[in-house]
Design a protein around this motif. Structure first.
Motif, PDB file in Angstrom:
ATOM      1  N   ALA A   1       0.687  -1.147   0.228  1.00 27.18           N
ATOM      2  CA  ALA A   1       0.097   0.309   0.050  1.00 27.18           C
ATOM      3  C   ALA A   1       0.814   1.757   0.015  1.00 27.18           C
ATOM      4  O   ALA A   1       0.761   2.168  -1.002  1.00 27.18           O
ATOM      5  CB  ALA A   1      -1.090   0.096   1.182  1.00 27.18           C
TER       6      ALA A   1
ATOM      7  N   ASP B   1       0.851   4.558  -3.261  1.00 30.30           N
ATOM      8  CA  ASP B   1       0.559   5.344  -3.252  1.00 30.30           C
ATOM      9  C   ASP B   1       1.222   6.179  -3.102  1.00 30.30           C
ATOM     10  O   ASP B   1       1.472   6.975  -3.828  1.00 30.30           O
ATOM     11  CB  ASP B   1      -0.222   5.400  -1.215  1.00 30.30           C
ATOM     12  CG  ASP B   1      -1.850   4.425  -0.964  1.00 30.30           C
ATOM     13  OD1 ASP B   1      -2.326   4.493  -2.252  1.00 30.30           O
ATOM     14  OD2 ASP B   1      -1.776   4.824   0.145  1.00 30.30           O
TER      15      ASP B   1
ATOM     16  N   GLY C   1       2.534   5.587  -7.914  1.00 25.68           N
ATOM     17  CA  GLY C   1       1.545   5.546  -8.378  1.00 25.68           C
ATOM     18  C   GLY C   1       1.821   3.905  -8.721  1.00 25.68           C
ATOM     19  O   GLY C   1       0.857   3.533 -10.140  1.00 25.68           O
TER      20      GLY C   1
ATOM     21  N   VAL D   1       2.456  11.428   1.479  1.00 31.97           N
ATOM     22  CA  VAL D   1       2.035   9.720   1.379  1.00 31.97           C
ATOM     23  C   VAL D   1       2.961   9.397   2.549  1.00 31.97           C
ATOM     24  O   VAL D   1       1.976   9.124   3.483  1.00 31.97           O
ATOM     25  CB  VAL D   1       2.711   9.551   0.043  1.00 31.97           C
ATOM     26  CG1 VAL D   1       2.675   8.324   0.372  1.00 31.97           C
ATOM     27  CG2 VAL D   1       1.077  10.204  -0.817  1.00 31.97           C
TER      28      VAL D   1
ATOM     29  N   ARG E   1       1.260   9.609   5.854  1.00 34.76           N
ATOM     30  CA  ARG E   1      -0.128   9.436   5.708  1.00 34.76           C
ATOM     31  C   ARG E   1       0.356   7.990   6.323  1.00 34.76           C
ATOM     32  O   ARG E   1      -0.598   7.264   6.949  1.00 34.76           O
ATOM     33  CB  ARG E   1      -1.331   9.603   4.797  1.00 34.76           C
ATOM     34  CG  ARG E   1      -2.510   9.659   4.520  1.00 34.76           C
ATOM     35  CD  ARG E   1      -3.100  10.325   2.957  1.00 34.76           C
ATOM     36  NE  ARG E   1      -2.802   9.787   2.431  1.00 34.76           N
ATOM     37  CZ  ARG E   1      -2.710  10.329   1.214  1.00 34.76           C
ATOM     38  NH1 ARG E   1      -1.971  11.950   1.643  1.00 34.76           N
ATOM     39  NH2 ARG E   1      -1.493   9.399   0.649  1.00 34.76           N
ATOM     40  N   HIS E   2       0.686   7.172   6.043  1.00 40.44           N
ATOM     41  CA  HIS E   2       0.979   6.377   6.341  1.00 40.44           C
ATOM     42  C   HIS E   2       1.850   5.733   7.545  1.00 40.44           C
ATOM     43  O   HIS E   2       2.341   4.777   8.067  1.00 40.44           O
ATOM     44  CB  HIS E   2       1.689   5.310   5.114  1.00 40.44           C
ATOM     45  CG  HIS E   2       1.115   5.370   4.309  1.00 40.44           C
ATOM     46  ND1 HIS E   2       0.688   3.577   3.819  1.00 40.44           N
ATOM     47  CD2 HIS E   2       1.329   5.605   2.712  1.00 40.44           C
ATOM     48  CE1 HIS E   2       0.030   3.981   2.875  1.00 40.44           C
ATOM     49  NE2 HIS E   2       0.408   5.050   2.340  1.00 40.44           N
TER      50      HIS E   2
END
Length: 123
Positions: free
Chosen positions: A21, A25, A28, A87, A90-91
């Motif tokens: 994931a 993310d 791409g 990104v 966010r992880h």
């Protein structure tokens, strides 16, 4: 003289779906292949059309890898460094060592298993 390119890197991780994931993310990319592998393990190939990272796990993979033994880091080029940093955050990961020197801007982060990644932009 022969010419070549890096087709893939194969790294061990403790959670295949979580690492997949992140790369999907961040870059791409997409899941190219998934299946059983060596030592009763499981592998996911995540990447683009000509390159990928093989993510491998098994019961014997415990994480907590040490930088430089033998891998220092894996680097990815992105078209938007600021978006890539968001990104990573966010992880739940922490970017560090932001730098802007020739030939580009960059930052680094460790994943959940202690693997260091560099993210760079050459614009």
């Amino acid at each position: 003289m022969p010419r070549g390119y890096l087709e893939h890197a194969n790294i061990s991780v403790t959670d295949l779906e979580r690492s997949t994931a992140l790369l999907v993310d961040l870059l791409g990319w997409h899941k190219r292949w998934e299946g059983p592998s060596l030592n009763n393990g499981h592998t996911i190939h995540v990447g683009g059309e000509v390159d990928y990272v093989a993510l491998y796990t098994g019961e014997h993979v415990t994480g907590n890898f040490a930088k430089g033994h033998p891998l220092n880091h894996i680097a990815f080029v992105v078209d938007d460094l600021d978006a890539a940093e968001e990104v990573v955050k966010r992880h739940g990961l922490e970017p560090f060592n932001h730098a802007d020197y020739e030939p580009g801007r960059r930052f680094y982060f460790f994943d959940w298993d202690g693997i260091e990644f560099e993210v760079v932009n050459y614009d």
